[in-house]
Design a protein around this motif. Structure first.
Motif, PDB file in Angstrom:
ATOM      1  N   VAL A  75       0.836  -1.200   0.000  1.00 30.36           N
ATOM      2  CA  VAL A  75       0.000   0.000   0.000  1.00 30.36           C
ATOM      3  C   VAL A  75       0.873   1.253   0.000  1.00 30.36           C
ATOM      4  O   VAL A  75       0.598   2.222  -0.721  1.00 30.36           O
ATOM      5  CB  VAL A  75      -0.946  -0.005   1.220  1.00 30.36           C
ATOM      6  CG1 VAL A  75      -1.672   1.327   1.349  1.00 30.36           C
ATOM      7  CG2 VAL A  75      -1.950  -1.144   1.099  1.00 30.36           C
ATOM      8  N   GLY A  76       1.934   1.233   0.792  1.00 30.60           N
ATOM      9  CA  GLY A  76       2.831   2.388   0.816  1.00 30.60           C
ATOM     10  C   GLY A  76       3.460   2.662  -0.528  1.00 30.60           C
ATOM     11  O   GLY A  76       3.541   3.815  -0.980  1.00 30.60           O
TER      12      GLY A  76
ATOM     13  N   ARG B  88       2.254   1.788  -3.452  1.00 29.24           N
ATOM     14  CA  ARG B  88       1.232   2.230  -4.408  1.00 29.24           C
ATOM     15  C   ARG B  88       0.891   3.703  -4.206  1.00 29.24           C
ATOM     16  O   ARG B  88       0.764   4.452  -5.169  1.00 29.24           O
ATOM     17  CB  ARG B  88      -0.033   1.385  -4.274  1.00 29.24           C
ATOM     18  CG  ARG B  88      -1.057   1.677  -5.375  1.00 29.24           C
ATOM     19  CD  ARG B  88      -2.274   0.791  -5.272  1.00 29.24           C
ATOM     20  NE  ARG B  88      -3.174   1.238  -4.244  1.00 29.24           N
ATOM     21  CZ  ARG B  88      -3.577   0.500  -3.225  1.00 29.24           C
ATOM     22  NH1 ARG B  88      -3.120  -0.721  -3.074  1.00 29.24           N
ATOM     23  NH2 ARG B  88      -4.417   0.970  -2.328  1.00 29.24           N
ATOM     24  N   LEU B  89       0.762   4.126  -2.951  1.00 29.85           N
ATOM     25  CA  LEU B  89       0.462   5.528  -2.676  1.00 29.85           C
ATOM     26  C   LEU B  89       1.586   6.428  -3.183  1.00 29.85           C
ATOM     27  O   LEU B  89       1.335   7.499  -3.760  1.00 29.85           O
ATOM     28  CB  LEU B  89       0.259   5.741  -1.174  1.00 29.85           C
ATOM     29  CG  LEU B  89      -1.001   5.120  -0.559  1.00 29.85           C
ATOM     30  CD1 LEU B  89      -0.995   5.290   0.958  1.00 29.85           C
ATOM     31  CD2 LEU B  89      -2.264   5.735  -1.152  1.00 29.85           C
ATOM     32  N   ALA B  90       2.828   5.993  -2.993  1.00 32.40           N
ATOM     33  CA  ALA B  90       3.967   6.787  -3.448  1.00 32.40           C
ATOM     34  C   ALA B  90       3.976   6.892  -4.970  1.00 32.40           C
ATOM     35  O   ALA B  90       4.235   7.960  -5.538  1.00 32.40           O
ATOM     36  CB  ALA B  90       5.268   6.168  -2.945  1.00 32.40           C
ATOM     37  N   GLN B  91       3.672   5.778  -5.661  1.00 28.83           N
ATOM     38  CA  GLN B  91       3.644   5.785  -7.123  1.00 28.83           C
ATOM     39  C   GLN B  91       2.560   6.721  -7.646  1.00 28.83           C
ATOM     40  O   GLN B  91       2.710   7.332  -8.705  1.00 28.83           O
ATOM     41  CB  GLN B  91       3.406   4.369  -7.650  1.00 28.83           C
ATOM     42  CG  GLN B  91       4.589   3.432  -7.434  1.00 28.83           C
ATOM     43  CD  GLN B  91       4.245   1.980  -7.720  1.00 28.83           C
ATOM     44  OE1 GLN B  91       3.096   1.643  -8.010  1.00 28.83           O
ATOM     45  NE2 GLN B  91       5.234   1.104  -7.620  1.00 28.83           N
ATOM     46  N   GLN B  92       1.459   6.820  -6.917  1.00 27.62           N
ATOM     47  CA  GLN B  92       0.349   7.682  -7.332  1.00 27.62           C
ATOM     48  C   GLN B  92       0.545   9.131  -6.906  1.00 27.62           C
ATOM     49  O   GLN B  92      -0.299   9.982  -7.199  1.00 27.62           O
ATOM     50  CB  GLN B  92      -0.961   7.140  -6.751  1.00 27.62           C
ATOM     51  CG  GLN B  92      -1.347   5.770  -7.288  1.00 27.62           C
ATOM     52  CD  GLN B  92      -2.548   5.180  -6.576  1.00 27.62           C
ATOM     53  OE1 GLN B  92      -2.985   5.672  -5.535  1.00 27.62           O
ATOM     54  NE2 GLN B  92      -3.110   4.110  -7.136  1.00 27.62           N
TER      55      GLN B  92
ATOM     56  N   ARG C 264       0.453  10.278  -3.882  1.00 30.08           N
ATOM     57  CA  ARG C 264      -0.431  10.608  -2.770  1.00 30.08           C
ATOM     58  C   ARG C 264       0.346  10.517  -1.466  1.00 30.08           C
ATOM     59  O   ARG C 264       1.330   9.771  -1.361  1.00 30.08           O
ATOM     60  CB  ARG C 264      -1.628   9.653  -2.756  1.00 30.08           C
ATOM     61  CG  ARG C 264      -2.507   9.783  -3.987  1.00 30.08           C
ATOM     62  CD  ARG C 264      -3.443   8.595  -4.146  1.00 30.08           C
ATOM     63  NE  ARG C 264      -4.321   8.434  -2.994  1.00 30.08           N
ATOM     64  CZ  ARG C 264      -5.137   7.385  -2.847  1.00 30.08           C
ATOM     65  NH1 ARG C 264      -5.168   6.431  -3.763  1.00 30.08           N
ATOM     66  NH2 ARG C 264      -5.910   7.312  -1.791  1.00 30.08           N
TER      67      ARG C 264
ATOM     68  N   VAL D 175       1.703   9.436   2.033  1.00 28.92           N
ATOM     69  CA  VAL D 175       1.771   8.149   2.721  1.00 28.92           C
ATOM     70  C   VAL D 175       1.706   8.407   4.224  1.00 28.92           C
ATOM     71  O   VAL D 175       2.512   9.170   4.758  1.00 28.92           O
ATOM     72  CB  VAL D 175       3.073   7.407   2.370  1.00 28.92           C
ATOM     73  CG1 VAL D 175       3.128   6.060   3.090  1.00 28.92           C
ATOM     74  CG2 VAL D 175       3.191   7.216   0.860  1.00 28.92           C
TER      75      VAL D 175
ATOM     76  N   LEU E 179      -0.232   3.767   9.134  1.00 31.81           N
ATOM     77  CA  LEU E 179      -0.441   2.902   7.976  1.00 31.81           C
ATOM     78  C   LEU E 179      -0.680   1.464   8.422  1.00 31.81           C
ATOM     79  O   LEU E 179      -1.570   0.780   7.896  1.00 31.81           O
ATOM     80  CB  LEU E 179       0.766   2.982   7.042  1.00 31.81           C
ATOM     81  CG  LEU E 179       0.643   2.226   5.713  1.00 31.81           C
ATOM     82  CD1 LEU E 179      -0.577   2.699   4.928  1.00 31.81           C
ATOM     83  CD2 LEU E 179       1.906   2.396   4.879  1.00 31.81           C
TER      84      LEU E 179
END
Length: 436
Positions: A53-54, A56-60, A62, A64, A70
């Motif tokens: 999840v971390g 994915r959020l960084a890639q988007q 958004r 973290v 988390l």
């Protein structure tokens, strides 16, 4: 497409990989962090999911949350999912392998891959075929559970619909639903005009636009330069936006009465538009985009497997895209649907008329004549070609059904949150500390 199906589609995209609870890991040290009705959640499951999840959020791009926050959020979601899956099992909800095959194929198509390539990518990310398919099964089970438990509990009365229609009518800002009156100056561009001629005419139009914006009498400019109807100062008359060229509506939607648009180019030439009047609709007007498409359908059977159907349609697509074959002719020759005689033509279709897999693939086609990759649905394997799109007005009954659907969707999140909280409250949940 309802909220649950959209959520499933997002959860099943390859870029959003399967839950870490399904991932294989060689890490030896492990311990139980929570128990849900005697079913454990391990530290490895939670930790892998936290990392996923971390990332994915960084890639988007958004934010973290902090590490502790988390972990708390991820563990909370794992507990909720586990409790809901247990409830689904109690209710006898089952998903067969055919539905999982279909979901797997659709994920592959959405990512421009075949199933083997999808599985290889999942393996590269550390997920076995079994764990990946188990995740798809769980997502489909949760989707069906949410439909049964949450969507069926939402009640929308006629009074609710009436109130919502009144509110929407009072605040309707859809430019295609408003009534507008435009005056225009048209500079005709000859059909076979050269690039230099078009550029010269555009320059002339821009100078006229600037003169109009500087306060010159628009009617006088119309009489001197316009090739369109010059009566009444070139006014088109009060019409609803969806009955005007879309380019006219788009160019004038931010104008106040008396203001002049940028130069608009259409097949006729260059237009300078002046907004004369804008009126709110006297009743709620809702428009929707209808799509006209063709398709070729192959059904898996004893003589042809699903993989063979996909291969045949992949080859057919190559021929059509390269110009070696015509879609309608291929449909007449290959398709196993009743539309084959019409070259696969499905006629004008409103949103929601087709199954979600078909609808999503058709919606991704942007240009007229574009052809989709093979799409798997419960009816078989499809190849889809976009023919045209148009905007139409909904009938009063269709408006009511549209508003009812909007209300249902807006209330879904609240209903789901309350239901999920209740499922969690009825489950026995024990949180455990890390061993010393």
């Amino acid at each position: 497409m309802n909220f649950c199906v959209r959520a499933l589609a997002l959860a099943c995209m390859l870029t959003v990989s399967v839950p870490a609870s399904m991932a294989q890991t060689s890490q030896a040290a492990d311990y139980i962090v929570a128990v849900v009705n005697s079913e454990p959640i391990t530290f490895q499951e939670m930790n892998l999911e936290v990392r996923r999840v971390g990332q994915r959020l960084a890639q988007q791009g958004r934010p973290v949350p902090g590490a502790d926050e988390l972990r708390r959020l991820v563990l909370d979601r794992l507990i909720n999912d586990r409790a809901q899956l247990q409830l689904a099992r109690e209710q006898g909800i089952r998903i067969d392998s055919v539905a999982i095959d279909r979901a797997e194929q659709n994920i592959a198509s959405q990512n421009g891959l075949d199933v083997d390539a999808l599985r290889q990518k999942a393996a590269n990310d550390g997920f076995s075929v079994t764990s990946f398919r188990n995740n798809l099964r769980d997502q489909l089970i949760l989707n069906r559970l949410h439909e049964r438990e949450v969507e069926s509990s939402i009640r929308i009365s006629d009074v609710d619909v009436d109130r919502a229609i009144q509110e929407q009518q009072a605040t309707n800002t859809d430019p295609f639903a408003q009534e507008i009156n435009l005056a225009q100056i048209l500079l005709v561009l000859p059909e076979k005009a050269s690039g230099e001629e078009a550029a010269a005419l555009l320059l002339k139009a821009q100078k006229l636009m600037q003169r109009a914006r500087n306060g010159e009498d628009f009617n006088a400019l119309v009489q001197e330069f316009s090739a369109a109807d010059r009566r009444n100062g070139g006014q088109i008359g009060l019409r609803r936006g969806d009955r005007l060229p879309p380019a006219f509506v788009t160019a004038t939607q931010g104008l106040q009465p008396g203001q002049v648009s940028d130069v608009v180019r259409t097949g006729a030439g260059f237009h300078i538009l002046k907004l004369i009047e804008r009126k709110a609709p006297e009743r709620l007007v809702v428009t929707m985009v209808q799509t006209r498409a063709r398709h070729i359908l192959l059904r898996a059977n004893a003589q042809m497997t699903q993989a063979q159907a996909i291969a045949r349609l992949t080859d057919a697509r190559k021929q059509i895209v390269s110009g070696q074959a015509d879609f309608a002719s291929m449909a007449r020759k290959m398709s196993q649907d009743t539309s084959a005689e019409q070259g696969g033509d499905l006629g004008w279709a409103s949103p929601g008329m087709f199954v979600p897999e078909f609808e999503e693939a058709m919606g991704r086609l942007q240009e007229e004549g574009a052809v989709s990759p093979p799409v798997v649905s419960r009816f078989g394997v499809h190849l889809i070609q976009l023919n045209d799109r148009r905007r139409v007005e909904l009938s009063p009954q269709q408006v009511r059904e549209s508003v009812r659907a909007q209300l249902r969707q807006s209330r879904y999140e609240e209903a789901y949150t309350a239901w999920a909280r209740d499922v969690r409250a009825r489950a026995f949940v024990e949180l455990r500390e890390a061993p010393l």
